[in-house]
Write an enzyme that holds these catalytic residues in place. Structure first.
Site, PDB file in Angstrom:
ATOM      1  N   TYR A   1      44.203  94.513  46.388  1.00 14.72           N
ATOM      2  CA  TYR A   1      43.028  93.761  46.854  1.00 14.72           C
ATOM      3  C   TYR A   1      43.373  92.327  47.260  1.00 14.72           C
ATOM      4  O   TYR A   1      42.490  91.476  47.311  1.00 14.72           O
ATOM      5  CB  TYR A   1      41.956  93.727  45.756  1.00 14.72           C
TER       6      TYR A   1
ATOM      7  N   LYS B   1      51.341 103.618  37.245  1.00 11.90           N
ATOM      8  CA  LYS B   1      51.970 104.600  38.133  1.00 11.90           C
ATOM      9  C   LYS B   1      53.375 104.090  38.430  1.00 11.90           C
ATOM     10  O   LYS B   1      53.797 104.025  39.584  1.00 11.90           O
ATOM     11  CB  LYS B   1      51.115 104.754  39.411  1.00 11.90           C
TER      12      LYS B   1
ATOM     13  N   ASP C   1      47.535 109.568  37.597  1.00 16.06           N
ATOM     14  CA  ASP C   1      47.313 110.975  37.970  1.00 16.06           C
ATOM     15  C   ASP C   1      47.063 111.819  36.722  1.00 16.06           C
ATOM     16  O   ASP C   1      46.099 112.594  36.648  1.00 16.06           O
ATOM     17  CB  ASP C   1      48.485 111.532  38.809  1.00 16.06           C
TER      18      ASP C   1
ATOM     19  N   ASP D   1      39.027 100.664  39.945  1.00 15.78           N
ATOM     20  CA  ASP D   1      37.941 101.034  40.855  1.00 15.78           C
ATOM     21  C   ASP D   1      37.723 102.542  40.814  1.00 15.78           C
ATOM     22  O   ASP D   1      36.605 103.029  40.639  1.00 15.78           O
ATOM     23  CB  ASP D   1      38.307 100.582  42.282  1.00 15.78           C
TER      24      ASP D   1
ATOM     25  N   ASP E   1      34.584 105.129  38.674  1.00 14.82           N
ATOM     26  CA  ASP E   1      33.688 106.120  39.295  1.00 14.82           C
ATOM     27  C   ASP E   1      33.886 107.501  38.656  1.00 14.82           C
ATOM     28  O   ASP E   1      32.916 108.246  38.449  1.00 14.82           O
ATOM     29  CB  ASP E   1      33.944 106.237  40.810  1.00 14.82           C
TER      30      ASP E   1
HETATM   31  C1  IPM Z   1      33.291  98.497  43.526  1.00 21.13           C
HETATM   32  C2  IPM Z   1      33.386  98.760  45.000  1.00 21.13           C
HETATM   33  C3  IPM Z   1      34.152  97.655  45.688  1.00 21.13           C
HETATM   34  C4  IPM Z   1      35.580  97.645  45.139  1.00 21.13           C
HETATM   35  C5  IPM Z   1      34.168  97.760  47.226  1.00 21.13           C
HETATM   36  C6  IPM Z   1      32.780  97.886  47.780  1.00 21.13           C
HETATM   37  C7  IPM Z   1      34.888  96.605  47.852  1.00 21.13           C
HETATM   38  O1  IPM Z   1      33.925 100.021  45.233  1.00 21.13           O
HETATM   39  O2  IPM Z   1      32.737  97.449  43.149  1.00 21.13           O
HETATM   40  O3  IPM Z   1      33.720  99.344  42.740  1.00 21.13           O
HETATM   41  O4  IPM Z   1      36.459  98.329  45.676  1.00 21.13           O
HETATM   42  O5  IPM Z   1      35.819  96.937  44.161  1.00 21.13           O
HETATM   43 MN    MN Z   2      34.131 101.228  43.440  1.00 20.90          MN
END
Ligand code: IPM
Ligand code: MN
Ligand code: NAD
Length: 375
Positions: free
Chosen positions: A136, A211, A245, A269, A273
């Protein structure tokens, strides 16, 4: 009476829908526990960008800085090329205020269906995501005519990186490149945060998500620095490492297997999720971007354009992010009352009164009302 000045960027898609409910619940918590909020709303997001061409102007940052903390809904809209708003607003805020921790608890709740049966277990883990570096850094480009020149001018909290990277290639093989960097001070501070959190949670272990078998310099370094900090400063905690992984595999087989997961930015990130999905949906997943200056609280999910305007957005993640904001402000009693109000709602609601994401029929506003009533 304590009055907190909170900056609000509701943003795009379902952002304004879920942030309205978070504010509703926070106001109720304030009434109950004797504090109040002054909300300062900022219009940044797709609409503002399309109308003015600006993401966040300098005077916007100046006004944000005067606030005690910030609430953000979500940024991103199909009408704007991916990256423009995400970089210009969301990442700009994280980097500008050096919000080096992205705290993302994953919690399962009674009666919230999970894709993998949990049996008697409960998911209660937390991703501690390094929030300023890794892939990032914003250093990248696409080769034009066989040359990839990347002018580097990156500012992060205490340091800046300048220079230039030039790659030559055969014009017949166009390519794109993106540079990932992890610095020692950043790995040290995020490791310390993860260790303090593990201690607070009464856990004995911190697991670094890595990783290094393939991306050896970048993630081998992350591991080495984290291990060193833990050995020197937190000798009572056990250092563990799992490759990302394998972690995905383990998590799908046993979603409740982990406590504190210390992640470089990109893995954090993705894993947050995955954890949210395993816990029952993105609508369960709260987040905080925490630093020594302005901190910003936002759900893990995005602007969900596929359901914006339908009433189906689940505001629980945004409400729980409001709980993290209360903790940050030091309103601990109110924060636990908010968490309890959410759990009570999810335990007691009729099947239809649950959010759509959890199999019910309740709109975001009905969910917000029900949670607020529980405080
Ligand atoms: C998050 C999102 C962001 C990230 C994107 C929208 C830049 O996916 O906050 O998890 O990658 O951090
Ligand atoms: Mn995200
Ligand atoms: P997303 O998180 O917006 O949506 C993924 C899926 O989850 C969608 O099917 C969506 O309907 C569902 N979902 C998400 N939140 C939900 C909620 N509260 N209730 C019910 N369902 C929910 O991810 P995406 O589709 O990859 O991204 C959409 C946009 O959001 C993109 O522009 C992306 O860049 C942006 N984004 C922003 C942030 C942020 O602002 N923090 C985070 C992630 C993505």
């Amino acid at each position: 009476m304590q009055n907190y000045k909170i900056a609000v960027v509701a943003g795009d898609g379902i952002g304004p829908e879920v942030i309205g409910e978070a504010r509703k619940v926070l106001c109720r918590a304030g009434e109950k526990f004797g504090f109040s909020f002054e909300w300062q709303e900022f219009p940044y997001g797709a609409k503002h960008y399309l109308a003015t061409g600006e993401t966040i102007p300098e005077e916007g940052f100046a006004a944000l800085e005067k606030c005690d903390a910030m609430l953000l809904g979500a940024i991103g809209d199909p009408a704007v090329k991916p990256g423009i708003l995400e970089h210009g607003i969301l990442l700009a805020l994280r980097f500008r205020y050096d919000q080096y921790v992205n705290l993302r608890p994953a919690l399962s709740f009674p009666r919230v269906p999970t894709p993998v049966p949990l049996g008697e277990k409960r998911i209660d883990s937390v991703v501690v995501r390094e929030n300023t570096e890794d892939l990032y850094m914003g250093i990248g480009g696409i080769a034009q005519n066989g040359n990839l020149g990347m002018a580097i001018d990156v500012k992060r909290g205490a340091y800046s990186l300048t220079g230039e990277l030039n790659l030559s290639t055969d014009p017949a093989y166009p390519l794109a490149g993106q540079v990932a960097i992890n610095t020692r001070p950043s790995v040290e501070r995020i490791t310390r945060y993860a260790c303090r959190l593990a201690e607070k949670r009464g856990e004995k272990k911190v697991t670094v998500v890595s990783k290094s078998n393939a991306v050896s310099a970048l993630y081998g370094f992350f591991e080495d620095v984290a291990k060193e900090v833990m050995a020197k400063e937190y000798p009572d905690l056990t250092y563990a490492m799992v490759n990302v992984d394998a972690l995905c595999y383990h998590l799908v087989r046993d979603p409740a297997a982990y406590g504190v997961l210390l992640c470089p930015n990109l893995f954090g990130d993705i894993i947050s999720d995955l954890q949210a999905g395993l816990a029952g949906g993105l609508g369960t997943a709260a987040g905080g971007n925490i630093g020594d200056g302005l901190s910003m609280f936002e759900p893990v999910h995005g602007s969900a354009p596929d359901i914006a305007g339908t009433g189906k957005a689940n505001p629980v993640a945004a409400i729980l992010s409001g709980g993290l904001l209360l903790q940050h402000l030091g309103e601990f009693e109110a924060a636990s009352a908010l968490d309890k109000a959410v759990t009570e709602f999810l335990v007691n609601a009729s099947a239809d009164a649950l959010p759509f994401e959890f199999g019910g029929k309740a709109t975001f506003a009905q969910v917000g009302d029900a949670v607020a009533k529980n405080i």
